[in-house]
Scaffold this motif. Structure first.
Motif, PDB file in Angstrom:
ATOM      1  N   HIS A   1      -5.484   1.995   1.473  1.00  0.00           N
ATOM      2  CA  HIS A   1      -4.000   1.699   1.446  1.00  0.00           C
ATOM      3  C   HIS A   1      -4.060   0.594   0.227  1.00  0.00           C
ATOM      4  O   HIS A   1      -3.417   0.690  -0.719  1.00  0.00           O
ATOM      5  N   VAL A   2      -4.854  -0.456   0.340  1.00  0.00           N
ATOM      6  CA  VAL A   2      -4.845  -1.586  -0.534  1.00  0.00           C
ATOM      7  C   VAL A   2      -5.550  -1.067  -1.834  1.00  0.00           C
ATOM      8  O   VAL A   2      -5.033  -1.547  -2.922  1.00  0.00           O
ATOM      9  N   MET A   3      -6.582  -0.422  -1.931  1.00  0.00           N
ATOM     10  CA  MET A   3      -7.262   0.004  -3.112  1.00  0.00           C
ATOM     11  C   MET A   3      -6.307   0.901  -3.821  1.00  0.00           C
ATOM     12  O   MET A   3      -6.086   0.739  -5.272  1.00  0.00           O
ATOM     13  N   THR A   4      -5.500   1.777  -3.311  1.00  0.00           N
ATOM     14  CA  THR A   4      -4.630   2.842  -3.959  1.00  0.00           C
ATOM     15  C   THR A   4      -3.579   1.869  -4.640  1.00  0.00           C
ATOM     16  O   THR A   4      -3.064   2.094  -5.554  1.00  0.00           O
ATOM     17  N   THR A   5      -2.946   0.903  -3.617  1.00  0.00           N
ATOM     18  CA  THR A   5      -1.699   0.377  -4.025  1.00  0.00           C
ATOM     19  C   THR A   5      -2.115  -0.892  -5.112  1.00  0.00           C
ATOM     20  O   THR A   5      -1.488  -0.983  -6.094  1.00  0.00           O
TER      21      THR A   5
ATOM     22  N   GLN B   1      -7.485  -6.981   4.913  1.00  0.00           N
ATOM     23  CA  GLN B   1      -7.071  -7.527   6.167  1.00  0.00           C
ATOM     24  C   GLN B   1      -6.334  -8.637   5.991  1.00  0.00           C
ATOM     25  O   GLN B   1      -5.372  -9.125   6.800  1.00  0.00           O
ATOM     26  N   ASN B   2      -6.524  -9.623   4.902  1.00  0.00           N
ATOM     27  CA  ASN B   2      -5.957 -10.871   4.766  1.00  0.00           C
ATOM     28  C   ASN B   2      -4.478 -10.515   4.574  1.00  0.00           C
ATOM     29  O   ASN B   2      -3.562 -11.357   4.668  1.00  0.00           O
ATOM     30  N   VAL B   3      -4.206  -9.419   3.751  1.00  0.00           N
ATOM     31  CA  VAL B   3      -2.698  -9.274   3.260  1.00  0.00           C
ATOM     32  C   VAL B   3      -2.179  -8.133   4.191  1.00  0.00           C
ATOM     33  O   VAL B   3      -1.275  -7.811   3.884  1.00  0.00           O
ATOM     34  N   GLY B   4      -3.002  -8.206   5.636  1.00  0.00           N
ATOM     35  CA  GLY B   4      -2.267  -7.410   6.497  1.00  0.00           C
ATOM     36  C   GLY B   4      -2.281  -5.858   6.629  1.00  0.00           C
ATOM     37  O   GLY B   4      -1.223  -5.171   7.096  1.00  0.00           O
ATOM     38  N   HIS B   5      -3.059  -5.300   5.864  1.00  0.00           N
ATOM     39  CA  HIS B   5      -3.545  -3.908   5.892  1.00  0.00           C
ATOM     40  C   HIS B   5      -4.674  -3.388   6.466  1.00  0.00           C
ATOM     41  O   HIS B   5      -5.940  -3.867   6.032  1.00  0.00           O
ATOM     42  N   ALA B   6      -4.727  -2.763   7.564  1.00  0.00           N
ATOM     43  CA  ALA B   6      -5.837  -2.374   8.241  1.00  0.00           C
ATOM     44  C   ALA B   6      -6.766  -1.346   7.520  1.00  0.00           C
ATOM     45  O   ALA B   6      -7.981  -1.269   7.688  1.00  0.00           O
ATOM     46  N   SER B   7      -6.192  -0.488   6.720  1.00  0.00           N
ATOM     47  CA  SER B   7      -6.642   0.568   6.087  1.00  0.00           C
ATOM     48  C   SER B   7      -7.002  -0.063   4.484  1.00  0.00           C
ATOM     49  O   SER B   7      -6.267  -0.541   3.606  1.00  0.00           O
ATOM     50  N   ILE B   8      -8.216   0.008   4.340  1.00  0.00           N
ATOM     51  CA  ILE B   8      -8.935  -0.470   2.764  1.00  0.00           C
ATOM     52  C   ILE B   8      -8.394   0.531   1.926  1.00  0.00           C
ATOM     53  O   ILE B   8      -7.908  -0.090   0.551  1.00  0.00           O
TER      54      ILE B   8
ATOM     55  N   HIS C   1       1.049  -9.026  -5.865  1.00  0.00           N
ATOM     56  CA  HIS C   1       0.189  -8.233  -6.669  1.00  0.00           C
ATOM     57  C   HIS C   1      -0.629  -9.152  -7.310  1.00  0.00           C
ATOM     58  O   HIS C   1      -1.885  -8.696  -7.371  1.00  0.00           O
ATOM     59  N   GLY C   2      -0.224 -10.040  -7.909  1.00  0.00           N
ATOM     60  CA  GLY C   2      -0.991 -11.262  -8.711  1.00  0.00           C
ATOM     61  C   GLY C   2      -2.001 -11.680  -7.986  1.00  0.00           C
ATOM     62  O   GLY C   2      -3.263 -11.747  -8.454  1.00  0.00           O
ATOM     63  N   CYS C   3      -1.929 -12.047  -6.757  1.00  0.00           N
ATOM     64  CA  CYS C   3      -2.883 -12.776  -5.832  1.00  0.00           C
ATOM     65  C   CYS C   3      -3.939 -11.633  -5.557  1.00  0.00           C
ATOM     66  O   CYS C   3      -5.253 -11.994  -5.780  1.00  0.00           O
ATOM     67  N   ILE C   4      -3.342 -10.440  -5.142  1.00  0.00           N
ATOM     68  CA  ILE C   4      -4.336  -9.674  -4.641  1.00  0.00           C
ATOM     69  C   ILE C   4      -5.215  -9.041  -5.876  1.00  0.00           C
ATOM     70  O   ILE C   4      -6.434  -8.642  -5.885  1.00  0.00           O
ATOM     71  N   ALA C   5      -4.700  -8.790  -7.147  1.00  0.00           N
ATOM     72  CA  ALA C   5      -5.470  -8.188  -8.318  1.00  0.00           C
ATOM     73  C   ALA C   5      -6.603  -9.544  -8.576  1.00  0.00           C
ATOM     74  O   ALA C   5      -7.665  -9.244  -8.910  1.00  0.00           O
TER      75      ALA C   5
END
Length: 130
Positions: free
Chosen positions: A103-107, A94-101, A73-77
């Motif tokens: 999902h990453v934006m929501t999480t 993509q770098n954190v292994g999620h094809a869907s942007i 979480h810290g690295c992505i933030a």
């Protein structure tokens, strides 16, 4: 402080970005029993072991305990704070292994209240808000 020292030790042992952040110790056979060595393998350590180590180190440092996923979480933030456009946000995804942007934006993409307030207040202004 603990993490910086730990990370630097891994780098000094030849670990890089393509190696585990929490590698296992190598195991060697000693007679009929297995014993740990002070060298590290290229295999990943189990999540329960990582949780236990971080818990122990937090206790030693007399700081609040946190879980290993906090690193992610810290690295992505931090990456989101520095991303300049949608392409860089997609690269983070993509770098954190999620094809869907999405999902990453929501999480991980929730703005702190103060940043949200400044962004809304300055919509349409030509200056950058950080």
């Amino acid at each position: 402080l603990y993490f910086d020292e730990y990370y630097n030790q891994l780098i000094n042992k030849g670990f890089g970005n393509d190696k585990p952040l929490f590698p296992k110790s190598e195991i060697k056979m000693d007679g009929l029993s297995f014993c740990k060595r002070d060298t590290l393998s290229q295999d990943f350590m189990s999540s329960s072991t990582i949780r236990e180590i971080i818990k122990d180190r937090c206790d030693e440092a007399q700081m609040e305990r946190f879980n290993p996923h906090s690193f992610r979480h810290g690295c992505i933030a931090l990456a989101f704070e520095n991303a300049k456009d949608a392409q860089e946000i997609k690269a983070i995804s993509q770098n954190v292994g999620h094809a869907s942007i999405q999902h990453v934006m929501t999480t991980y993409g929730q703005l702190p209240d103060k940043t949200l307030e400044l962004c809304i207040k300055n919509i349409g202004d030509s200056h950058e808000v950080k």
